[in-house]
Motif scaffolding. Structure first.
Motif, PDB file in Angstrom:
ATOM      1  N   ARG A   1      -3.694   0.733  15.516  1.00 10.79           N
ATOM      2  CA  ARG A   1      -2.568   1.166  16.331  1.00 10.79           C
ATOM      3  C   ARG A   1      -1.213   0.733  15.777  1.00 10.79           C
ATOM      4  O   ARG A   1      -0.196   1.274  16.156  1.00 10.79           O
ATOM      5  CB  ARG A   1      -2.691   0.610  17.751  1.00 10.79           C
ATOM      6  N   SER A   2      -1.206  -0.261  14.891  1.00 11.45           N
ATOM      7  CA  SER A   2       0.075  -0.766  14.397  1.00 11.45           C
ATOM      8  C   SER A   2      -0.058  -1.171  12.927  1.00 11.45           C
ATOM      9  O   SER A   2      -1.154  -1.221  12.366  1.00 11.45           O
ATOM     10  CB  SER A   2       0.528  -1.971  15.222  1.00 11.45           C
ATOM     11  N   VAL A   3       1.072  -1.457  12.331  1.00  3.18           N
ATOM     12  CA  VAL A   3       1.090  -1.889  10.936  1.00  3.18           C
ATOM     13  C   VAL A   3       0.377  -3.225  10.792  1.00  3.18           C
ATOM     14  O   VAL A   3      -0.319  -3.469   9.800  1.00  3.18           O
ATOM     15  CB  VAL A   3       2.549  -1.976  10.426  1.00  3.18           C
ATOM     16  N   GLU A   4       0.511  -4.089  11.809  1.00  3.47           N
ATOM     17  CA  GLU A   4      -0.159  -5.389  11.756  1.00  3.47           C
ATOM     18  C   GLU A   4      -1.675  -5.223  11.734  1.00  3.47           C
ATOM     19  O   GLU A   4      -2.378  -5.971  11.058  1.00  3.47           O
ATOM     20  CB  GLU A   4       0.259  -6.259  12.954  1.00  3.47           C
ATOM     21  N   ASP A   5      -2.185  -4.231  12.466  1.00  2.00           N
ATOM     22  CA  ASP A   5      -3.625  -3.942  12.436  1.00  2.00           C
ATOM     23  C   ASP A   5      -4.056  -3.525  11.029  1.00  2.00           C
ATOM     24  O   ASP A   5      -5.111  -3.925  10.549  1.00  2.00           O
ATOM     25  CB  ASP A   5      -3.983  -2.829  13.415  1.00  2.00           C
ATOM     26  N   MET A   6      -3.240  -2.707  10.367  1.00  2.00           N
ATOM     27  CA  MET A   6      -3.568  -2.254   9.013  1.00  2.00           C
ATOM     28  C   MET A   6      -3.513  -3.410   8.020  1.00  2.00           C
ATOM     29  O   MET A   6      -4.336  -3.491   7.109  1.00  2.00           O
ATOM     30  CB  MET A   6      -2.632  -1.130   8.599  1.00  2.00           C
ATOM     31  N   LYS A   7      -2.542  -4.307   8.199  1.00  2.00           N
ATOM     32  CA  LYS A   7      -2.458  -5.483   7.321  1.00  2.00           C
ATOM     33  C   LYS A   7      -3.687  -6.374   7.494  1.00  2.00           C
ATOM     34  O   LYS A   7      -4.248  -6.871   6.524  1.00  2.00           O
ATOM     35  CB  LYS A   7      -1.190  -6.280   7.623  1.00  2.00           C
ATOM     36  N   ALA A   8      -4.102  -6.564   8.745  1.00  2.00           N
ATOM     37  CA  ALA A   8      -5.287  -7.384   9.012  1.00  2.00           C
ATOM     38  C   ALA A   8      -6.532  -6.739   8.410  1.00  2.00           C
ATOM     39  O   ALA A   8      -7.386  -7.441   7.851  1.00  2.00           O
ATOM     40  CB  ALA A   8      -5.462  -7.578  10.516  1.00  2.00           C
ATOM     41  N   LEU A   9      -6.634  -5.413   8.497  1.00  2.00           N
ATOM     42  CA  LEU A   9      -7.765  -4.706   7.900  1.00  2.00           C
ATOM     43  C   LEU A   9      -7.778  -4.908   6.386  1.00  2.00           C
ATOM     44  O   LEU A   9      -8.827  -5.181   5.798  1.00  2.00           O
ATOM     45  CB  LEU A   9      -7.704  -3.221   8.232  1.00  2.00           C
ATOM     46  N   GLY A  10      -6.620  -4.789   5.744  1.00  2.00           N
ATOM     47  CA  GLY A  10      -6.533  -5.005   4.296  1.00  2.00           C
ATOM     48  C   GLY A  10      -6.926  -6.415   3.906  1.00  2.00           C
ATOM     49  O   GLY A  10      -7.631  -6.637   2.912  1.00  2.00           O
ATOM     50  N   THR A  11      -6.483  -7.382   4.698  1.00  2.00           N
ATOM     51  CA  THR A  11      -6.844  -8.776   4.433  1.00  2.00           C
ATOM     52  C   THR A  11      -8.345  -8.981   4.581  1.00  2.00           C
ATOM     53  O   THR A  11      -8.973  -9.663   3.766  1.00  2.00           O
ATOM     54  CB  THR A  11      -6.094  -9.710   5.400  1.00  2.00           C
ATOM     55  N   ASN A  12      -8.934  -8.404   5.603  1.00  2.00           N
ATOM     56  CA  ASN A  12     -10.386  -8.527   5.811  1.00  2.00           C
ATOM     57  C   ASN A  12     -11.168  -7.872   4.675  1.00  2.00           C
ATOM     58  O   ASN A  12     -12.185  -8.411   4.233  1.00  2.00           O
ATOM     59  CB  ASN A  12     -10.791  -7.901   7.142  1.00  2.00           C
ATOM     60  N   ILE A  13     -10.706  -6.734   4.193  1.00  2.00           N
ATOM     61  CA  ILE A  13     -11.390  -6.058   3.082  1.00  2.00           C
ATOM     62  C   ILE A  13     -11.323  -6.917   1.830  1.00  2.00           C
ATOM     63  O   ILE A  13     -12.325  -7.097   1.135  1.00  2.00           O
ATOM     64  CB  ILE A  13     -10.788  -4.665   2.836  1.00  2.00           C
ATOM     65  N   ARG A  14     -10.139  -7.477   1.531  1.00  2.00           N
ATOM     66  CA  ARG A  14     -10.004  -8.339   0.346  1.00  2.00           C
ATOM     67  C   ARG A  14     -10.898  -9.572   0.472  1.00  2.00           C
ATOM     68  O   ARG A  14     -11.507 -10.005  -0.499  1.00  2.00           O
ATOM     69  CB  ARG A  14      -8.547  -8.750   0.143  1.00  2.00           C
ATOM     70  N   THR A  15     -10.989 -10.144   1.672  1.00  2.00           N
ATOM     71  CA  THR A  15     -11.818 -11.334   1.886  1.00  2.00           C
ATOM     72  C   THR A  15     -13.293 -11.003   1.674  1.00  2.00           C
ATOM     73  O   THR A  15     -14.023 -11.750   1.015  1.00  2.00           O
ATOM     74  CB  THR A  15     -11.601 -11.888   3.307  1.00  2.00           C
ATOM     75  N   GLU A  16     -13.737  -9.871   2.220  1.00  2.00           N
ATOM     76  CA  GLU A  16     -15.137  -9.472   2.078  1.00  2.00           C
ATOM     77  C   GLU A  16     -15.499  -9.156   0.630  1.00  2.00           C
ATOM     78  O   GLU A  16     -16.636  -9.334   0.219  1.00  2.00           O
ATOM     79  CB  GLU A  16     -15.442  -8.265   2.963  1.00  2.00           C
ATOM     80  N   LEU A  17     -14.531  -8.672  -0.152  1.00  2.00           N
ATOM     81  CA  LEU A  17     -14.789  -8.384  -1.563  1.00  2.00           C
ATOM     82  C   LEU A  17     -14.733  -9.637  -2.433  1.00  2.00           C
ATOM     83  O   LEU A  17     -15.059  -9.580  -3.614  1.00  2.00           O
ATOM     84  CB  LEU A  17     -13.778  -7.358  -2.086  1.00  2.00           C
ATOM     85  N   GLY A  18     -14.320 -10.741  -1.843  1.00  2.00           N
ATOM     86  CA  GLY A  18     -14.247 -11.992  -2.588  1.00  2.00           C
ATOM     87  C   GLY A  18     -12.996 -12.119  -3.444  1.00  2.00           C
ATOM     88  O   GLY A  18     -12.966 -12.921  -4.389  1.00  2.00           O
ATOM     89  N   LEU A  19     -11.969 -11.350  -3.130  1.00  2.00           N
ATOM     90  CA  LEU A  19     -10.721 -11.413  -3.884  1.00  2.00           C
ATOM     91  C   LEU A  19      -9.792 -12.444  -3.267  1.00  2.00           C
ATOM     92  O   LEU A  19      -9.782 -12.667  -2.063  1.00  2.00           O
ATOM     93  CB  LEU A  19     -10.034 -10.046  -3.896  1.00  2.00           C
ATOM     94  N   ARG A  20      -8.986 -13.070  -4.130  1.00  2.00           N
ATOM     95  CA  ARG A  20      -8.019 -14.041  -3.629  1.00  2.00           C
ATOM     96  C   ARG A  20      -6.885 -13.336  -2.911  1.00  2.00           C
ATOM     97  O   ARG A  20      -6.561 -12.190  -3.240  1.00  2.00           O
ATOM     98  CB  ARG A  20      -7.433 -14.874  -4.774  1.00  2.00           C
ATOM     99  N   PRO A  21      -6.263 -13.994  -1.950  1.00  2.00           N
ATOM    100  CA  PRO A  21      -5.109 -13.398  -1.276  1.00  2.00           C
ATOM    101  C   PRO A  21      -3.977 -13.141  -2.271  1.00  2.00           C
ATOM    102  O   PRO A  21      -3.826 -13.864  -3.262  1.00  2.00           O
ATOM    103  CB  PRO A  21      -4.679 -14.453  -0.260  1.00  2.00           C
ATOM    104  N   ARG A  22      -3.203 -12.114  -2.014  1.00  2.00           N
ATOM    105  CA  ARG A  22      -2.089 -11.785  -2.900  1.00  2.00           C
ATOM    106  C   ARG A  22      -0.995 -12.830  -2.792  1.00  2.00           C
ATOM    107  O   ARG A  22      -0.727 -13.351  -1.719  1.00  2.00           O
ATOM    108  CB  ARG A  22      -1.505 -10.418  -2.551  1.00  2.00           C
ATOM    109  N   ALA A  23      -0.326 -13.078  -3.913  1.00  2.00           N
ATOM    110  CA  ALA A  23       0.785 -14.032  -3.915  1.00  2.00           C
ATOM    111  C   ALA A  23       1.969 -13.405  -3.205  1.00  2.00           C
ATOM    112  O   ALA A  23       2.300 -12.245  -3.417  1.00  2.00           O
ATOM    113  CB  ALA A  23       1.150 -14.406  -5.352  1.00  2.00           C
ATOM    114  N   ARG A  24       2.629 -14.173  -2.380  1.00  2.00           N
ATOM    115  CA  ARG A  24       3.802 -13.691  -1.643  1.00  2.00           C
ATOM    116  C   ARG A  24       5.076 -14.111  -2.369  1.00  2.00           C
ATOM    117  O   ARG A  24       5.186 -15.229  -2.862  1.00  2.00           O
ATOM    118  CB  ARG A  24       3.829 -14.279  -0.232  1.00  2.00           C
ATOM    119  N   ASP A  25       6.035 -13.215  -2.434  1.00  2.00           N
ATOM    120  CA  ASP A  25       7.342 -13.556  -2.993  1.00  2.00           C
ATOM    121  C   ASP A  25       8.120 -14.326  -1.949  1.00  2.00           C
ATOM    122  O   ASP A  25       8.193 -13.937  -0.793  1.00  2.00           O
ATOM    123  CB  ASP A  25       8.124 -12.286  -3.369  1.00  2.00           C
ATOM    124  N   LYS A  26       8.713 -15.441  -2.373  1.00  2.00           N
ATOM    125  CA  LYS A  26       9.466 -16.264  -1.413  1.00  2.00           C
ATOM    126  C   LYS A  26      10.911 -16.333  -1.784  1.00  2.00           C
ATOM    127  O   LYS A  26      11.365 -16.214  -2.799  1.00  2.00           O
ATOM    128  CB  LYS A  26       8.895 -17.665  -1.344  1.00  2.00           C
TER     129      LYS A  26
END
Length: 102
Positions: free
Chosen positions: A77-102
């Protein structure tokens, strides 16, 4: 005030999912586009660009309606839901989280 949840019984009232409207709209637009495309064009050649634009618009509209139907049916329903889905997919695939620009 009652809170509505789609597809569940809320205070004894069943609220039906509305994604089927989007799917029906997509199917109708796609069918109309295909029939118009197959019929071809008979008439004044000066109006041919308008006819081509109209048929292309039907196909683009059908694709957009199908995309909205699939998103609503999947519960996104929202962009936050899509971000959470992407994070869950990366976690299930065993990939490291993306580096964030600070």
């Amino acid at each position: 005030m009652e809170e509505k949840e789609e597809g569940r019984a809320v205070n004894g009232v069943v609220v039906v999912d509305e994604c089927w409207w989007w799917a029906a709209a997509s199917a109708a637009q796609l069918g109309w586009g295909i029939s118009t495309f197959r019929k071809g064009y008979a008439g004044d050649s000066r109006l041919m660009p308008f006819k081509a634009f109209a048929v292309a618009s039907l196909f683009v509209g059908a694709a957009a309606s199908a995309a909205v139907a699939s998103l609503r049916a999947s519960g996104l329903r929202s962009v936050e839901d899509m971000k959470a889905l992407g994070t869950n997919i990366r976690t299930e695939l065993g990939l490291r989280p993306r580096a964030r620009d600070k």
